[in-house]
Write a protein that holds these residues in place. Structure first.
Motif, PDB file in Angstrom:
ATOM      1  N   PRO A 194      11.559   9.131  -2.702  1.00 12.81           N
ATOM      2  CA  PRO A 194      10.678   8.175  -2.029  1.00 12.81           C
ATOM      3  C   PRO A 194      11.371   6.823  -1.870  1.00 12.81           C
ATOM      4  O   PRO A 194      11.942   6.293  -2.827  1.00 12.81           O
ATOM      5  CB  PRO A 194       9.480   8.080  -2.981  1.00 12.81           C
ATOM      6  CG  PRO A 194       9.517   9.338  -3.784  1.00 12.81           C
ATOM      7  CD  PRO A 194      10.969   9.681  -3.922  1.00 12.81           C
ATOM      8  N   ALA A 195      11.334   6.272  -0.673  1.00 16.69           N
ATOM      9  CA  ALA A 195      11.976   4.987  -0.422  1.00 16.69           C
ATOM     10  C   ALA A 195      11.159   3.868  -1.054  1.00 16.69           C
ATOM     11  O   ALA A 195       9.917   3.924  -1.052  1.00 16.69           O
ATOM     12  CB  ALA A 195      12.106   4.758   1.079  1.00 16.69           C
ATOM     13  N   PRO A 196      11.819   2.827  -1.606  1.00 14.04           N
ATOM     14  CA  PRO A 196      11.079   1.736  -2.243  1.00 14.04           C
ATOM     15  C   PRO A 196      10.068   1.064  -1.317  1.00 14.04           C
ATOM     16  O   PRO A 196       8.987   0.681  -1.762  1.00 14.04           O
ATOM     17  CB  PRO A 196      12.190   0.761  -2.661  1.00 14.04           C
ATOM     18  CG  PRO A 196      13.394   1.615  -2.837  1.00 14.04           C
ATOM     19  CD  PRO A 196      13.276   2.681  -1.788  1.00 14.04           C
ATOM     20  N   ASP A 197      10.397   0.903  -0.021  1.00 15.87           N
ATOM     21  CA  ASP A 197       9.450   0.242   0.866  1.00 15.87           C
ATOM     22  C   ASP A 197       8.186   1.078   1.057  1.00 15.87           C
ATOM     23  O   ASP A 197       7.067   0.542   1.100  1.00 15.87           O
ATOM     24  CB  ASP A 197      10.096  -0.098   2.211  1.00 15.87           C
ATOM     25  CG  ASP A 197      10.656   1.114   2.926  1.00 15.87           C
ATOM     26  OD1 ASP A 197      10.873   2.156   2.283  1.00 15.87           O
ATOM     27  OD2 ASP A 197      10.895   1.015   4.145  1.00 15.87           O
ATOM     28  N   ALA A 198       8.348   2.403   1.141  1.00 17.70           N
ATOM     29  CA  ALA A 198       7.175   3.278   1.269  1.00 17.70           C
ATOM     30  C   ALA A 198       6.337   3.246  -0.011  1.00 17.70           C
ATOM     31  O   ALA A 198       5.100   3.225   0.038  1.00 17.70           O
ATOM     32  CB  ALA A 198       7.614   4.702   1.581  1.00 17.70           C
ATOM     33  N   LEU A 199       7.005   3.253  -1.156  1.00 21.58           N
ATOM     34  CA  LEU A 199       6.287   3.170  -2.426  1.00 21.58           C
ATOM     35  C   LEU A 199       5.533   1.854  -2.540  1.00 21.58           C
ATOM     36  O   LEU A 199       4.380   1.819  -3.002  1.00 21.58           O
ATOM     37  CB  LEU A 199       7.274   3.312  -3.588  1.00 21.58           C
ATOM     38  CG  LEU A 199       7.918   4.687  -3.780  1.00 21.58           C
ATOM     39  CD1 LEU A 199       9.032   4.613  -4.818  1.00 21.58           C
ATOM     40  CD2 LEU A 199       6.865   5.717  -4.192  1.00 21.58           C
ATOM     41  N   LEU A 200       6.150   0.764  -2.117  1.00 21.52           N
ATOM     42  CA  LEU A 200       5.494  -0.539  -2.202  1.00 21.52           C
ATOM     43  C   LEU A 200       4.294  -0.609  -1.257  1.00 21.52           C
ATOM     44  O   LEU A 200       3.255  -1.174  -1.600  1.00 21.52           O
ATOM     45  CB  LEU A 200       6.492  -1.653  -1.894  1.00 21.52           C
ATOM     46  CG  LEU A 200       6.006  -3.072  -2.225  1.00 21.52           C
ATOM     47  CD1 LEU A 200       5.803  -3.226  -3.733  1.00 21.52           C
ATOM     48  CD2 LEU A 200       6.998  -4.116  -1.737  1.00 21.52           C
ATOM     49  N   ASP A 201       4.433  -0.034  -0.076  1.00 23.23           N
ATOM     50  CA  ASP A 201       3.302   0.008   0.859  1.00 23.23           C
ATOM     51  C   ASP A 201       2.120   0.756   0.241  1.00 23.23           C
ATOM     52  O   ASP A 201       0.966   0.320   0.360  1.00 23.23           O
ATOM     53  CB  ASP A 201       3.714   0.689   2.165  1.00 23.23           C
ATOM     54  CG  ASP A 201       4.557  -0.204   3.058  1.00 23.23           C
ATOM     55  OD1 ASP A 201       4.568  -1.431   2.851  1.00 23.23           O
ATOM     56  OD2 ASP A 201       5.234   0.337   3.961  1.00 23.23           O
ATOM     57  N   ARG A 202       2.415   1.872  -0.429  1.00 25.10           N
ATOM     58  CA  ARG A 202       1.350   2.640  -1.063  1.00 25.10           C
ATOM     59  C   ARG A 202       0.695   1.856  -2.195  1.00 25.10           C
ATOM     60  O   ARG A 202      -0.543   1.872  -2.346  1.00 25.10           O
ATOM     61  CB  ARG A 202       1.917   3.963  -1.587  1.00 25.10           C
ATOM     62  CG  ARG A 202       2.200   4.977  -0.482  1.00 25.10           C
ATOM     63  CD  ARG A 202       3.147   6.076  -0.929  1.00 25.10           C
ATOM     64  NE  ARG A 202       2.710   6.767  -2.131  1.00 25.10           N
ATOM     65  CZ  ARG A 202       3.444   7.691  -2.760  1.00 25.10           C
ATOM     66  NH1 ARG A 202       4.654   8.008  -2.291  1.00 25.10           N
ATOM     67  NH2 ARG A 202       2.995   8.277  -3.840  1.00 25.10           N
ATOM     68  N   ALA A 203       1.509   1.163  -2.964  1.00 19.77           N
ATOM     69  CA  ALA A 203       0.971   0.376  -4.078  1.00 19.77           C
ATOM     70  C   ALA A 203       0.088  -0.763  -3.566  1.00 19.77           C
ATOM     71  O   ALA A 203      -1.007  -1.006  -4.093  1.00 19.77           O
ATOM     72  CB  ALA A 203       2.113  -0.183  -4.922  1.00 19.77           C
ATOM     73  N   PHE A 204       0.553  -1.445  -2.530  1.00 20.85           N
ATOM     74  CA  PHE A 204      -0.220  -2.580  -2.009  1.00 20.85           C
ATOM     75  C   PHE A 204      -1.462  -2.122  -1.242  1.00 20.85           C
ATOM     76  O   PHE A 204      -2.435  -2.876  -1.136  1.00 20.85           O
ATOM     77  CB  PHE A 204       0.664  -3.495  -1.162  1.00 20.85           C
ATOM     78  CG  PHE A 204       1.234  -4.633  -1.953  1.00 20.85           C
ATOM     79  CD1 PHE A 204       0.672  -5.891  -1.920  1.00 20.85           C
ATOM     80  CD2 PHE A 204       2.331  -4.427  -2.773  1.00 20.85           C
ATOM     81  CE1 PHE A 204       1.177  -6.930  -2.686  1.00 20.85           C
ATOM     82  CE2 PHE A 204       2.864  -5.457  -3.536  1.00 20.85           C
ATOM     83  CZ  PHE A 204       2.278  -6.724  -3.484  1.00 20.85           C
TER      84      PHE A 204
END
Length: 219
Positions: A194-204
């Motif tokens: 999982p790419a960090p930007d995709a993970l961050l989008d999911r978290a936010f």
């Protein structure tokens, strides 16, 4: 979790300051890579100095210990997060501004791929370094809360500061969760992880409603 890019081209820096910045950057890069590859306890200061092409005495002009290299690295990360929040357009909702702010070190991490992943694992999996990381995050929360309060025009004397502290804490919890998820497991192929930007989008996506419902928030 980026790496120093060498000499800063800002015109207000003297030649001596730029040289010092370059040496510090080379020492940091050499130290982090050696520590990540061999383990924190296995690396000596002599090895770091040799890898950076400087003397042991020069190392101690910049850092007091191996741990100090990582602590300074973490301090620079926090400075970058706060600076990005301060630079975001004032009309942005808090969730958008905070997402961009915590993305600064994560984006640099993603840019450096496997090298950065090794350093993330070093910090998260070495008890002494992880403890210092958590200490730094506590300071980041205070800094982000102060920046957010100023951004939203909250009166520190009239307002208890509950929303800024909670908002900063949620943003940093998202940051921490992404780091742990991204670095989980050995032998992960970055192209399929999982790419960090995709993970961050999911978290936010989870915390954005709460962030944008706070005092001074804009839809």
């Amino acid at each position: 979790m980026g790496y120093p890019d060498g000499v800063n081209s800002r015109p207000d820096l003297t030649l001596a300051q730029r040289k010092r910045q370059l040496v510090a950057g080379e020492l940091t890069e050499s130290a982090l890579q050696l520590l990540a590859r061999k383990g924190f306890d296995a690396v000596t200061i002599d090895e770091i100095a040799t890898a950076a092409g400087v003397s042991k005495r020069t190392f101690f002009r910049y850092f007091a210990s191996k741990e100090d290299v990582v602590v300074q690295f973490l301090a620079d990360m926090g400075t970058g997060i706060r600076a990005e929040l301060a630079a975001r357009p004032p009309e942005e909702p808090p969730s958008t501004a905070l997402r961009h702010a915590v993305w600064v070190p994560l984006g640099e991490c993603a840019d450096h791929g496997e090298r950065a992943l090794r350093v993330v694992r070093l910090i998260l999996r070495t008890p002494a370094l992880h403890a210092r990381f958590l200490e730094r995050q506590a300071q980041w929360r205070e800094d982000l809360a102060a920046e957010l309060a100023e951004r939203l025009g909250l009166d520190a004397d009239a307002d208890p500061g509950l929303y800024p502290r909670m908002a900063a804490g949620m943003a940093l919890n998202a940051f921490d969760a992404v780091l742990h998820r991204w670095s989980a497991g050995e032998g992960v192929v970055l192209d399929v992880a999982p790419a960090p930007d995709a993970l961050l989008d999911r978290a936010f996506a989870v915390i954005a409603p709460a962030l944008d419902a706070g005092p001074g928030a804009r839809a």
